[in-house]
Design an enzyme around this catalytic site. Structure first.
Site, mmCIF file in Angstrom:
data_model
loop_
_atom_site.group_PDB
_atom_site.id
_atom_site.type_symbol
_atom_site.label_atom_id
_atom_site.label_comp_id
_atom_site.label_asym_id
_atom_site.label_seq_id
_atom_site.Cartn_x
_atom_site.Cartn_y
_atom_site.Cartn_z
ATOM 1 N N ASP A 232 47.292 21.745 27.489
ATOM 2 C CA ASP A 232 46.961 21.547 26.075
ATOM 3 C C ASP A 232 45.831 20.749 25.835
ATOM 4 O OD1 ASP A 232 48.300 19.208 27.020
ATOM 5 O OD2 ASP A 232 49.301 18.615 25.232
ATOM 6 N N ASP A 260 42.047 33.940 25.482
ATOM 7 C CA ASP A 260 41.728 34.429 24.178
ATOM 8 C C ASP A 260 40.625 33.099 23.500
ATOM 9 O OD1 ASP A 260 42.940 36.483 24.326
ATOM 10 O OD2 ASP A 260 43.752 36.092 22.287
#
Ligand code: IPM
Ligand code: MG
Length: 374
Positions: A232, A260
């Protein structure tokens, strides 16, 4: 090693066939001008295979993929197939190729072409010159772990709806070590730095990931700089200061997400290639599949709007990683750069005042012309 290479071309769905047609022009150029010879077969994958055969990948196509030097894939999927049973969805064809060819190392470079730095959603000064490589584990983790499925939730009266959905994040030491080695090897040819990402703060598989990557480092690649980061935080750092990274190595699911995000930093998803590599075959070449990072973009399919550059750069990766033709790969990458620097743009890269975009085919022609200019 001979200079004849066998390729299986699987254009797939949506814009896949259009962008692949431009790759074929590039392949023809290398055959005509560089004395390379490609033995090319064609096949179906994804929805197009489902339409023809009722399955997203036939056993016959699977066997052909196993036998060639490299597979070139366009893209799979489309809204038309959303209603299909999970087991025959277009994506299953791609996942079967990855799994059965054991393509455990997925290389996803994110490079910001100078001519395109203003297309990034981040400021030019944050992304200009960006050159990172995400190495995503591709054959294990939650994508393939057992048990999996959707079941009735036994006699649990507290569960309104009464079902449970299960996927399993599972990694063996061996799976982690082999992809870590790929990342360290690649880092040695770049800036010699690897950042490994997991969630060792909440997942046991993340703890194992961290320990095994560290083990491979300490025992085999102590010359490479290794850092660890929670995934994260990694996502946050990617948008805060992406140039701090060189090679990122991470698991299948985190790699899907982080790649992505990294892709978008560069300005266009239509620019990014990928290579999926496995163990060496008898001829010394790795099992390999090359595909653009972008999807099938059904909304623009068949209109000549698609950007073929990601697919063309995927072929450049094939030249480099499958065929040991690094110089030819660099020539192709330079040709793409030159065309972009000349202001040639497909629709995805023209801003409001960007002028008239070229078509998919015109972009391919311009890149081939730039190759000829040397
Ligand atoms: C990718 C895609 C695939 C994945 C889909 C199409 C199955 O998102 O290659 O990143 O999730 O791996
Ligand atoms: Mg993805």
């Amino acid at each position: 090693m001979s200079d004849s290479y066998s390729l299986l071309i699987l254009p797939g769905d949506g814009i896949g066939p259009e962008v692949m047609a431009e790759v074929v022009k590039v392949i023809d150029w290398f055959q005509a001008h560089r004395g390379m010879s490609f033995d090319i077969g064609h096949g179906l994958v994804g929805g197009s295979s489902y339409d023809a055969h009722g399955t997203p990948l036939t056993d016959e196509t699977m066997a052909r993929a196993q036998a060639v030097d490299a597979v070139l894939l366009g893209a799979v999927g489309g809204p038309k197939y959303d209603v299909l049973d999970f087991s025959v969805k277009p994506e299953r064809g791609l996942l079967r190729l990855r799994k059965e060819m054991d393509l455990y190392a997925n290389l996803r470079p994110a490079q910001c072409f100078d001519a395109l730095a203003d297309f990034s959603s981040l400021k030019r000064e944050v992304v200009a010159g960006l050159d990172i490589l995400i190495v995503r584990e591709l054959t294990s983790g939650v994508y393939f772990g057992e048990p999996r499925g959707i079941h009735a939730d036994g006699n649990n009266p507290d569960n309104e709806g009464g079902r449970v959905g299960i996927n399993t994040q599972r990694y063996t030491s061996g799976e982690i070590r082999r992809v870590a080695r790929s990342a360290f090897e690649l880092a040695r040819r770049r800036s010699n730095r690897v950042c490994s990402m997991e969630k060792a703060n909440v997942m046991e598989s993340g703890i194992l990931w961290r320990e095994e990557v560290q083990w491979v480092h300490d025992n085999e690649y102590a010359d490479v700089e290794l850092t660890h980061m929670y995934a994260d935080n990694g996502a946050m750092q990617l948008v805060r200061n992406p140039r701090q990274f060189d090679v990122i190595v991470t698991d299948n699911l985190f790699g899907d997400l982080l790649s992505d995000a990294a892709a978008m930093l560069t300005g266009s998803l239509g620019m990014l290639p990928s290579a999926s590599l496995g163990a060496p075959m008898a001829n010394g070449r790795p099992k390999a599949l090359y595909e653009p990072v972008h999807g099938s973009a059904p909304d623009i399919a068949g209109q000549g709007k698609a950007n073929p550059i990601a697919c063309i750069l995927s072929f450049a990766m094939a030249l480099r990683y499958s065929f040991d033709q690094g110089a030819a790969a660099a020539d192709l990458e330079r040709a793409v750069e030159r065309v972009l620097a000349d202001g040639v743009r497909t629709a995805d890269l023209t801003g409001p005042d960007g002028g008239i975009p070229v078509t998919t085919a015109q972009m391919g022609d311009r890149i081939v012309a730039a190759l000829s200019q040397g």
